[in-house]
Design a protein around this motif. Structure first.
Motif, PDB file in Angstrom:
ATOM      1  N   LEU A  94       0.697  -1.160   0.082  1.00 53.41           N
ATOM      2  CA  LEU A  94      -0.041  -0.038  -0.051  1.00 53.41           C
ATOM      3  C   LEU A  94       0.736   1.208   0.073  1.00 53.41           C
ATOM      4  O   LEU A  94       0.297   2.459  -0.104  1.00 53.41           O
ATOM      5  CB  LEU A  94      -0.987   0.009   1.181  1.00 53.41           C
ATOM      6  CG  LEU A  94      -2.186  -0.765   1.014  1.00 53.41           C
ATOM      7  CD1 LEU A  94      -2.848  -1.005   2.390  1.00 53.41           C
ATOM      8  CD2 LEU A  94      -3.079  -0.973   0.036  1.00 53.41           C
ATOM      9  N   PHE A 128     -15.206  -2.942  -6.148  1.00 50.24           N
ATOM     10  CA  PHE A 128     -13.920  -2.161  -5.854  1.00 50.24           C
ATOM     11  C   PHE A 128     -13.212  -3.051  -5.071  1.00 50.24           C
ATOM     12  O   PHE A 128     -12.178  -3.141  -5.449  1.00 50.24           O
ATOM     13  CB  PHE A 128     -14.397  -1.024  -5.125  1.00 50.24           C
ATOM     14  CG  PHE A 128     -13.198  -0.099  -4.538  1.00 50.24           C
ATOM     15  CD1 PHE A 128     -12.089   0.206  -5.303  1.00 50.24           C
ATOM     16  CD2 PHE A 128     -13.099   0.346  -3.345  1.00 50.24           C
ATOM     17  CE1 PHE A 128     -10.734   0.804  -4.967  1.00 50.24           C
ATOM     18  CE2 PHE A 128     -12.019   1.013  -2.913  1.00 50.24           C
ATOM     19  CZ  PHE A 128     -10.902   1.269  -3.578  1.00 50.24           C
ATOM     20  N   ALA A 129     -13.515  -3.536  -3.942  1.00 49.21           N
ATOM     21  CA  ALA A 129     -13.105  -4.623  -3.109  1.00 49.21           C
ATOM     22  C   ALA A 129     -12.429  -5.872  -3.908  1.00 49.21           C
ATOM     23  O   ALA A 129     -11.224  -6.125  -3.825  1.00 49.21           O
ATOM     24  CB  ALA A 129     -13.922  -5.379  -2.059  1.00 49.21           C
ATOM     25  N   ILE A 180      -9.498  -4.256  -6.263  1.00 53.50           N
ATOM     26  CA  ILE A 180      -8.081  -4.102  -5.324  1.00 53.50           C
ATOM     27  C   ILE A 180      -7.286  -5.374  -4.738  1.00 53.50           C
ATOM     28  O   ILE A 180      -6.407  -5.504  -4.591  1.00 53.50           O
ATOM     29  CB  ILE A 180      -8.320  -3.099  -4.368  1.00 53.50           C
ATOM     30  CG1 ILE A 180      -9.249  -3.145  -3.488  1.00 53.50           C
ATOM     31  CG2 ILE A 180      -8.497  -1.521  -5.127  1.00 53.50           C
ATOM     32  CD1 ILE A 180      -9.401  -2.171  -2.195  1.00 53.50           C
ATOM     33  N   GLU A 181      -8.372  -6.162  -4.574  1.00 56.38           N
ATOM     34  CA  GLU A 181      -7.785  -7.547  -3.893  1.00 56.38           C
ATOM     35  C   GLU A 181      -7.115  -8.369  -5.135  1.00 56.38           C
ATOM     36  O   GLU A 181      -6.132  -9.113  -4.852  1.00 56.38           O
ATOM     37  CB  GLU A 181      -9.024  -8.565  -3.362  1.00 56.38           C
ATOM     38  CG  GLU A 181      -9.390  -7.743  -1.859  1.00 56.38           C
ATOM     39  CD  GLU A 181      -8.333  -8.190  -0.957  1.00 56.38           C
ATOM     40  OE1 GLU A 181      -7.828  -9.056  -0.888  1.00 56.38           O
ATOM     41  OE2 GLU A 181      -7.888  -7.049  -0.498  1.00 56.38           O
ATOM     42  N   ALA A 222      -3.860  -6.791  -5.351  1.00 53.68           N
ATOM     43  CA  ALA A 222      -2.822  -7.147  -4.645  1.00 53.68           C
ATOM     44  C   ALA A 222      -2.346  -8.526  -4.667  1.00 53.68           C
ATOM     45  O   ALA A 222      -1.185  -8.967  -4.472  1.00 53.68           O
ATOM     46  CB  ALA A 222      -3.619  -7.053  -3.090  1.00 53.68           C
ATOM     47  N   MET A 240     -15.744   1.758  -9.623  1.00 55.48           N
ATOM     48  CA  MET A 240     -15.655   3.143 -10.080  1.00 55.48           C
ATOM     49  C   MET A 240     -14.293   3.747 -10.301  1.00 55.48           C
ATOM     50  O   MET A 240     -13.264   3.289  -9.338  1.00 55.48           O
ATOM     51  CB  MET A 240     -16.399   4.069  -8.922  1.00 55.48           C
ATOM     52  CG  MET A 240     -17.937   3.421  -8.583  1.00 55.48           C
ATOM     53  SD  MET A 240     -18.679   4.621  -7.551  1.00 55.48           S
ATOM     54  CE  MET A 240     -20.256   3.743  -7.566  1.00 55.48           C
ATOM     55  N   GLU A 262     -13.228   6.626  -9.685  1.00 57.95           N
ATOM     56  CA  GLU A 262     -12.917   7.610  -8.773  1.00 57.95           C
ATOM     57  C   GLU A 262     -12.552   6.741  -7.413  1.00 57.95           C
ATOM     58  O   GLU A 262     -11.605   7.250  -6.747  1.00 57.95           O
ATOM     59  CB  GLU A 262     -14.085   8.603  -8.318  1.00 57.95           C
ATOM     60  CG  GLU A 262     -15.374   7.871  -7.834  1.00 57.95           C
ATOM     61  CD  GLU A 262     -16.330   7.452  -9.089  1.00 57.95           C
ATOM     62  OE1 GLU A 262     -15.733   7.137 -10.057  1.00 57.95           O
ATOM     63  OE2 GLU A 262     -17.658   7.619  -8.698  1.00 57.95           O
ATOM     64  N   GLN A 263     -12.906   5.449  -7.329  1.00 56.61           N
ATOM     65  CA  GLN A 263     -12.346   4.741  -6.206  1.00 56.61           C
ATOM     66  C   GLN A 263     -10.999   4.180  -6.685  1.00 56.61           C
ATOM     67  O   GLN A 263     -10.254   4.133  -5.675  1.00 56.61           O
ATOM     68  CB  GLN A 263     -13.491   3.270  -6.063  1.00 56.61           C
ATOM     69  CG  GLN A 263     -14.950   3.455  -5.439  1.00 56.61           C
ATOM     70  CD  GLN A 263     -15.829   2.321  -5.678  1.00 56.61           C
ATOM     71  OE1 GLN A 263     -15.884   1.526  -6.594  1.00 56.61           O
ATOM     72  NE2 GLN A 263     -16.336   2.031  -4.385  1.00 56.61           N
ATOM     73  N   MET A 267      -8.904   5.458  -8.563  1.00 53.43           N
ATOM     74  CA  MET A 267      -7.872   6.731  -8.625  1.00 53.43           C
ATOM     75  C   MET A 267      -7.482   6.826  -7.217  1.00 53.43           C
ATOM     76  O   MET A 267      -6.254   7.451  -7.057  1.00 53.43           O
ATOM     77  CB  MET A 267      -8.351   7.777  -9.478  1.00 53.43           C
ATOM     78  CG  MET A 267      -8.320   7.328 -11.042  1.00 53.43           C
ATOM     79  SD  MET A 267      -6.732   7.564 -11.573  1.00 53.43           S
ATOM     80  CE  MET A 267      -6.737   6.355 -12.822  1.00 53.43           C
ATOM     81  N   GLY A 268      -8.145   6.868  -6.183  1.00 55.22           N
ATOM     82  CA  GLY A 268      -8.013   6.896  -4.851  1.00 55.22           C
ATOM     83  C   GLY A 268      -7.000   6.019  -4.141  1.00 55.22           C
ATOM     84  O   GLY A 268      -6.558   6.351  -3.104  1.00 55.22           O
ATOM     85  N   PHE A 269      -7.377   4.888  -4.845  1.00 51.90           N
ATOM     86  CA  PHE A 269      -6.465   3.749  -4.290  1.00 51.90           C
ATOM     87  C   PHE A 269      -5.034   3.571  -4.722  1.00 51.90           C
ATOM     88  O   PHE A 269      -4.272   3.365  -4.133  1.00 51.90           O
ATOM     89  CB  PHE A 269      -7.376   2.346  -4.350  1.00 51.90           C
ATOM     90  CG  PHE A 269      -6.490   1.280  -4.112  1.00 51.90           C
ATOM     91  CD1 PHE A 269      -6.482   0.684  -2.657  1.00 51.90           C
ATOM     92  CD2 PHE A 269      -5.827   0.455  -4.879  1.00 51.90           C
ATOM     93  CE1 PHE A 269      -5.501  -0.412  -2.561  1.00 51.90           C
ATOM     94  CE2 PHE A 269      -5.005  -0.873  -4.685  1.00 51.90           C
ATOM     95  CZ  PHE A 269      -5.121  -1.226  -3.426  1.00 51.90           C
ATOM     96  N   LEU A 270      -4.879   3.708  -6.000  1.00 52.07           N
ATOM     97  CA  LEU A 270      -3.597   3.322  -6.745  1.00 52.07           C
ATOM     98  C   LEU A 270      -2.417   4.556  -6.528  1.00 52.07           C
ATOM     99  O   LEU A 270      -2.823   5.855  -6.182  1.00 52.07           O
ATOM    100  CB  LEU A 270      -3.764   3.502  -8.282  1.00 52.07           C
ATOM    101  CG  LEU A 270      -4.639   2.451  -8.879  1.00 52.07           C
ATOM    102  CD1 LEU A 270      -4.815   2.448 -10.075  1.00 52.07           C
ATOM    103  CD2 LEU A 270      -3.931   0.913  -8.331  1.00 52.07           C
ATOM    104  N   LEU A 326      -6.937  11.736  -9.428  1.00 53.76           N
ATOM    105  CA  LEU A 326      -8.257  11.769  -8.961  1.00 53.76           C
ATOM    106  C   LEU A 326      -8.867  12.862  -9.418  1.00 53.76           C
ATOM    107  O   LEU A 326     -10.214  12.739 -10.116  1.00 53.76           O
ATOM    108  CB  LEU A 326      -8.455  11.557  -7.527  1.00 53.76           C
ATOM    109  CG  LEU A 326      -9.743  11.424  -6.808  1.00 53.76           C
ATOM    110  CD1 LEU A 326     -10.650  10.362  -7.521  1.00 53.76           C
ATOM    111  CD2 LEU A 326      -9.722  11.434  -5.415  1.00 53.76           C
ATOM    112  N   CYS A 327      -8.601  14.014  -9.313  1.00 56.18           N
ATOM    113  CA  CYS A 327      -9.257  15.200  -9.586  1.00 56.18           C
ATOM    114  C   CYS A 327      -9.924  15.294 -10.997  1.00 56.18           C
ATOM    115  O   CYS A 327     -11.096  15.656 -11.266  1.00 56.18           O
ATOM    116  CB  CYS A 327      -8.494  16.409  -9.238  1.00 56.18           C
ATOM    117  SG  CYS A 327      -8.481  16.806  -7.668  1.00 56.18           S
TER     118      CYS A 327
END
Lengths: 323, 323
Positions: A7, A218-219, A222-223, A226, A247, A249-250, A252-255, A262-263
């Motif tokens: 992370l 989303f979960a 990202i899983e 990972a 999404m 936006e989800q 882009m907030g994570f990577l 994100l903007c």
């Protein structure tokens, strides 16, 4: 299999694929304004998105161009009209469905096309036809992926066979596609490991395309990431069939790669996605999708239920469960 | 740490806690009709839910009973009025906030109360006061849990210390509480393992209370469960502060113990939750919550943003990021 990445850092192999027009097109019959598509193309560039999927390369012999917007067909000239020579880092993708694409006619030499990547979508029982399309597209010079849909319905032995077929083909990557949004994170991890183990042998990538029926898109994305999956599908505000997708936006907030921003995504949502909702285009999680997802079923009955503005969830569930 | 349980069987140690009135009460100042609470009590019994949390045991010296519904205070007589002698398998819980509860006055002998479980909510910096409350409640005969809120802001060393304090106390369980909905599944797994390792030493349980700011409440709840966490919080239709909680209907669809039933939950949602939404009570995921979650912040600014019907997400995000 070990976790790949963490992370705090980022993996160079990760690629983000915007599938808004393609999966979102299933909500509005691909009737997007040119302004929408142009602004999306611009937002994706600014956000650092790696691929933008423009729609399907469906055959106009099989689908009436009067009944669908142009992104159902993705004629090269229509894409050129948006992207010009596409002198950017954003690559252009289309999806080609097995049995619905006249690929020998419509998918021409890459040097004469704005398209970079053809994603061949297939069910597990039409793998030979998918491989034939992949080989045609590869010969024409395109990057290709094989997207095996509805994998939650496939038998493991068939899936292993299919992965070997893809491994031996010219495809650059295989996609894990949870069409019914029925898979839990631990199942996604197990499947990711299976796909990765096979693809590592052949030096190919693995992608993930998740649906939000159980609010797990989303979960699950990202899983999978990972676990080592590197091609990540997302759509603006999650726009996609039924419960929609992971999404943008989800994601882009994570990577953590600083190239991802994100903007521009938030800006695009303000500019365009809220308007679509106001115009009556419907997508996203609701209780009916949870129920089809839970039962590992195609969301079509939940889409119909939602369109009828029904709220008798218990009746709906009991009826589904008897099918 | 090994995975506990699998997707085919069920674990006997799992307990489901309905927190609808308590966390949902933060959306409507605890003004639920008696009919709502009675029907919820019935639905929870039918669904096999193990605990129903009726609200907060807040001190009427600190909060004006004219400004809140009665479930902010959970007087024993008000609970008796709903549950009678509670001759059922459903246990009754309340939450008691450190510093907001006159526990020596208001939490009396269990034999004179309808309450079974007192959940003591604390931040990491008020652990000694929490332990004092736990010991009082345990002495009065109640089951107790210690719910350490906003764990995403706590330092690991402090958290380890707090877990040892709980381990040595009379508490039956400790809760992992993601108040800001900021934690990713892999962080939840790591924290679950840390909590479990400590609590296994002391023979105590671990619980999870997740928030849906990043649409991860359900994923985080079932991932914690797969790691061995056994007390699982959920609310009807996810009703709870801001982005809300793990939804009871999601959890009931996931759990395999045949005592857990999805239909009574669906029935209750049809009967009551849709009406609350129609009456203008607001909860659930939106883009503003994603942003406070992503930045590991209290959702209060997103709640205000949403109440003002603002949609300038980019501006909101830039302002947040400067705080």
């Amino acid at each position: 299999m070990a976790k790949r990445g963490n992370l705090m850092t980022f993996r160079e192999d990760v690629r983000v694929v915007d599938a808004t027009i393609r999966d979102g097109g299933l909500c509005n019959n691909f009737y997007f304004t040119d302004e929408f598509v142009r602004d999306l193309y611009k937002a994706n560039q600014e956000a650092g998105v790696d691929y933008m999927e423009f729609g399907y390369k469906a055959s106009a012999d099989l689908f009436d161009p009067e009944e669908f917007g142009k992104w159902k067909f993705c004629r090269d000239e229509d894409i050129y009209d948006i992207v010009g020579d596409n002198d950017t880092d954003l690559k252009i993708a289309v999806m080609a469905d097995v049995g619905r694409t006249n690929y020998k006619r419509d998918i021409v030499e890459r040097s004469n096309s704005p398209i970079d990547l053809v994603r061949v979508a297939t069910y597990i029982n039409t793998m030979p036809a998918a491989i034939e399309m992949i080989e045609h597209c590869a010969k024409m010079g395109y990057e290709t992926t094989c997207n095996i849909m509805a994998v939650s319905k496939a038998h493991r032995e068939d899936l292993k066979e299919a992965l070997d077929m893809i491994g031996k083909s010219s495809a650059n990557a295989v996609y894990l596609v949870d069409s019914y949004g029925s898979l839990y994170p631990e199942e996604i991890r197990a499947l990711s490991e299976m796909y990765l183990e096979k693809m590592d042998q052949y030096g190919k990538q693995v992608g993930i395309h998740a649906h939000n029926n159980q609010m797990l898109a989303f979960a699950n994305t990202i899983e999978a990431c990972a676990s080592g999956v590197s091609m990540l599908d997302a759509t603006m505000n999650g726009m996609g069939r039924g419960a929609g997708n992971c999404m943008m936006e989800q994601l882009m907030g994570f990577l953590k790669n600083p190239k991802y921003q994100l903007c521009p995504v938030l800006h695009f949502i303000e500019q365009h996605m809220l308007k679509l909702r106001e115009e009556g285009i419907v997508w996203g999680y609701n209780t009916a999708y949870l129920l089809t997802g839970r039962l590992n079923m195609h969301p079509r009955s939940a889409i119909a239920f939602s369109k009828e503005h029904r709220y008798d969830f218990e009746r709906f569930y009991l009826d589904l469960d008897q099918e």
